[in-house]
Design an enzyme around this catalytic site. Structure first.
Site, PDB file in Angstrom:
ATOM      1  N   TYR A 205      35.615  27.896   6.607  1.00  0.00           N
ATOM      2  CA  TYR A 205      35.460  27.975   8.062  1.00  0.00           C
ATOM      3  C   TYR A 205      36.809  28.330   8.679  1.00  0.00           C
ATOM      4  CZ  TYR A 205      30.973  25.581   7.491  1.00  0.00           C
ATOM      5  OH  TYR A 205      29.694  25.255   7.129  1.00  0.00           O
ATOM      6  N   SER A 206      36.811  29.340   9.536  1.00  0.00           N
ATOM      7  CA  SER A 206      38.034  29.692  10.245  1.00  0.00           C
ATOM      8  C   SER A 206      38.447  28.533  11.145  1.00  0.00           C
ATOM      9  CB  SER A 206      37.819  30.948  11.102  1.00  0.00           C
ATOM     10  OG  SER A 206      37.504  32.056  10.290  1.00  0.00           O
ATOM     11  N   CYS A 387      36.254  39.242  13.509  1.00  0.00           N
ATOM     12  CA  CYS A 387      35.811  38.022  12.851  1.00  0.00           C
ATOM     13  C   CYS A 387      34.398  37.687  13.313  1.00  0.00           C
ATOM     14  CB  CYS A 387      36.758  36.863  13.152  1.00  0.00           C
ATOM     15  SG  CYS A 387      36.445  35.386  12.148  1.00  0.00           S
ATOM     16  N   GLU A 427      37.845  39.641   8.864  1.00  0.00           N
ATOM     17  CA  GLU A 427      37.360  38.435   8.175  1.00  0.00           C
ATOM     18  C   GLU A 427      35.924  38.197   8.630  1.00  0.00           C
ATOM     19  OE1 GLU A 427      39.764  34.765   7.043  1.00  0.00           O
ATOM     20  OE2 GLU A 427      38.716  34.120   8.864  1.00  0.00           O
ATOM     21  N   TYR A 429      31.724  37.070   7.322  1.00  0.00           N
ATOM     22  CA  TYR A 429      31.051  36.179   6.374  1.00  0.00           C
ATOM     23  C   TYR A 429      29.544  36.352   6.458  1.00  0.00           C
ATOM     24  CZ  TYR A 429      31.620  33.803  10.854  1.00  0.00           C
ATOM     25  OH  TYR A 429      31.677  33.513  12.206  1.00  0.00           O
TER      26      TYR A 429
END
Length: 429
Positions: A205-206, A387, A427, A429
Site C-alpha cells: 500500500y502506498s 498512481c 506505480e 496495481y
C-alpha cells in the site's frame, strides 16, 4: 531541562578538550580516561572515536526522546557519521572535524528540545542535505521478520454516495519504521489461506502521509485503503467469500489493533528535491492519491527544508466517480488557497462531468485538456507521476500517443526520453 541540555552540550564539546600536547586529547568523563589521540597510535585513536560516536548517539537519544522525537534513526545516523569519519581519519585535522560534528550534534539536540514548547520545525528526519537520497531506507523489515505497528485510528473518508468505502488508517510505529514520501508499506493480514493453510501474502500500500506522519512527530504513518468487495449478481449482494482479505482487515481495524508490516518499499515515486524549481505533475485515480498526499503535505503543510526552498509548481489530477468519492479534498483546497502560484488541482468526476466529446470525464480526458501546457512543462524538466489501478494507464497512454501524433512527435521516443531522464514515474496495481 536547561541544566540537562547544557550538560549534554558540554559533554559533547569536552570530549575533545585539548591537554598538554598538540596531538593528544582527553575525554573529560568521570574516569578521566585518556583516549590516546597521538598520530603514531591510529588504532587507539579509532577505538576512542568509535566510543565517542556511541556517546554522541546516547546524548542524541536522550535529548530527542525528551523532545518527543523518534530517537533511533537520528542517534544511529549521528553515530554512523562519526564512525565513518574515524575510519577515514589520517590526521589530527580530520579528527578535530569529527569533534566539531559531535558538538554540532549536541547543539542540534538543544535546538530541537528548546523548540518543542513552541512549534517544532519538521527537520529531524531529513537527510544531509535534505534532497540526498543515498540514505533512503528500503526493505528494512521483511516477510520473515515483519514490523508490528499499532493502529491509532481508522476513519471512513468518503461520503454516502461514494462508490465503495475508503478508509484512512493511522499506524503508530514509534519512530522505528522510517520511510520517505512515495514509498510503500507491505501489510501481512492475519490468518492463513484456506487453499493451502499458508500465511497470507504481503500486500503493498502506498503510504499516504509524509515521513513525519499526520501528527508530524515522526512516530506514525498513514494508509489510504478502499475496501475490496465482490458483488455477486446471483446473490444480488456482496459475496463475503470473495472479499479482499487485507483491505477488509485494515478497514475493520480498531485503535490498538496490531498490524504486521514490511518495507518500506520502492524508489520509483520519490520526489527529486535537489532543484527546488522542479514542477511535479501528479495523476491519480482513487486510492492512488496516497503518495501525492504525502508530497503535498511535505511541500505545503510542514515546516520542512523542502517546503522552504520549493519554487516550482505541483499540479495534481485526481479521477474518481463523483464528488462524494473525493479524497482529502479539504487539504488540497487549503493548499490551493494558500499557495495559488505553487499548487494546482483538477478533478475528473466520471459520473458528474462530461469530456469534450460528450462522454464521461475520465482522468485521461482531464489531463488532455491541458496537453499543451503539460508537454511544455515536460520539455522543461517536469516530473510526471501516475498512481492507481492498472486500468488507468491504457487510456493515459492512448491519449498521450494521440497528442504526440498531433504534434508530430514520435510517442515511443518521447516516453523513452522521459524515462531516461528520470521524469516518468509509474506505480499501478
Amino acid at each position: 531541562m536547561k541544566i540537562f541540555l547544557t550538560a549534554a552540550f558540554l559533554a559533547s564539546a569536552n570530549a575533545f578538550a585539548p591537554v598538554n600536547g598538540p596531538n593528544t586529547y582527553v575525554q573529560n568523563a568521570p574516569s578521566s580516561t585518556v583516549l590516546g589521540m597521538a598520530a603514531q597510535e591510529p588504532s587507539k585513536r579509532k577505538r576512542a572515536l568509535k566510543t565517542l560516536a556511541k556517546t554522541a548517539g546516547v546524548l542524541s537519544t536522550v535529548a530527542f526522546t525528551t523532545a518527543g522525537m523518534p530517537p533511533a534513526a537520528i542517534a544511529a545516523k549521528k553515530a554512523k557519521e562519526v564512525v565513518e569519519v574515524v575510519e577515514a581519519a589520517d590526521n589530527t585535522k580530520t579528527i578535530l572535524t569529527a569533534g566539531a560534528g559531535l558538538i554540532a550534534a549536541g547543539a542540534a539536540a538543544m535546538k530541537l528540545t528548546s523548540s518543542s514548547s513552541g512549534g517544532l520545525a519538521q527537520e529531524f528526519l531529513e537527510a544531509e542535505p535534505y534532497w540526498d537520497q543515498s540514505s533512503i531506507p528500503v526493505n528494512v523489515f521483511k516477510n520473515k521478520s515483519p514490523f508490528t505497528g499499532k493502529v491509532v485510528s481508522t476513519k471512513r473518508i468518503v461520503g454516502p454516495k461514494a462508490t465503495g468505502e475508503t478508509c484512512h488508517i493511522v499506524i503508530d510505529h514509534k519512530g522505528d519504521f522510517p520511510y520517505w514520501e512515495g514509498q510503500s508499506w507491505g501489510v501481512i493480514p492475519p490468518g492463513n489461506r484456506e487453499k493451502d493453510g499458508k500465511p497470507h501474502a504481503v500486500r503493498l500500500y502506498s503510504i499516504a502521509s509524509s515521513r513525519y506522519g499526520d501528527d508530524m512527530t515522526g512516530n506514525t504513518g498513514s494508509l489510504c485503503v478502499r475496501r475490496a468487495t465482490y458483488w455477486c449478481p446471483e446473490l444480488k449482494a456482496d459475496d463475503p467469500a470473495k472479499k479482499g482479505i487485507c483491505s477488509n482487515f485494515l478497514c475493520d481495524t480498531q485503535p490498538g489493533d496490531e498490524v504486521k508490516m514490511t518495507g518500506p518499499a520502492g524508489k520509483v515515486m520519490l520526489m527529486p528535491e535537489e532543484d527546488p524549481a522542479t514542477d511535479y505533475i501528479m495523476v491519480a485515480t482513487g486510492t492512488g492519491i496516497a503518495p501525492f498526499r504525502g508530497f503535498v503535505r511535505r511541500l505545503f503543510f510542514e515546516d520542512t527544508p523542502a517546503a522552504k526552498a520549493y519554487k516550482g509548481e505541483a499540479w495534481l489530477f485526481l479521477g474518481v466517480a463523483n464528488s462524494d468519492a473525493l479524497l482529502y479534498d479539504d487539504e488540497f483546497q487549503d493548499a490551493k488557497s494558500r499557495y495559488p502560484n505553487n499548487f494546482r488541482l483538477d478533478y475528473a468526476l466520471s459520473r458528474e462531468q462530461e469530456n469534450k466529446k460528450g462522454g464521461k470525464m475520465y482522468i485521461q480526458d482531464k489531463v488532455e485538456e491541458y496537453a499543451d501546457e503539460i508537454f511544455a512543462k515536460l520539455d522543461n524538466g517536469a516530473h510526471m507521476y501516475f498512481c492507481g489501478l492498472k486500468g488507468m494507464m491504457p487510456g493515459i497512454q492512448d491519449m498521450l500517443a494521440g497528442v504526440c501524433e498531433a504534434k508530430g512527435i514520435d510517442y515511443n521516443e518521447f516516453i523513452k526520453g522521459l524515462k531516461k531522464k528520470g521524469q516518468w514515474h509509474v506505480e499501478v496495481y
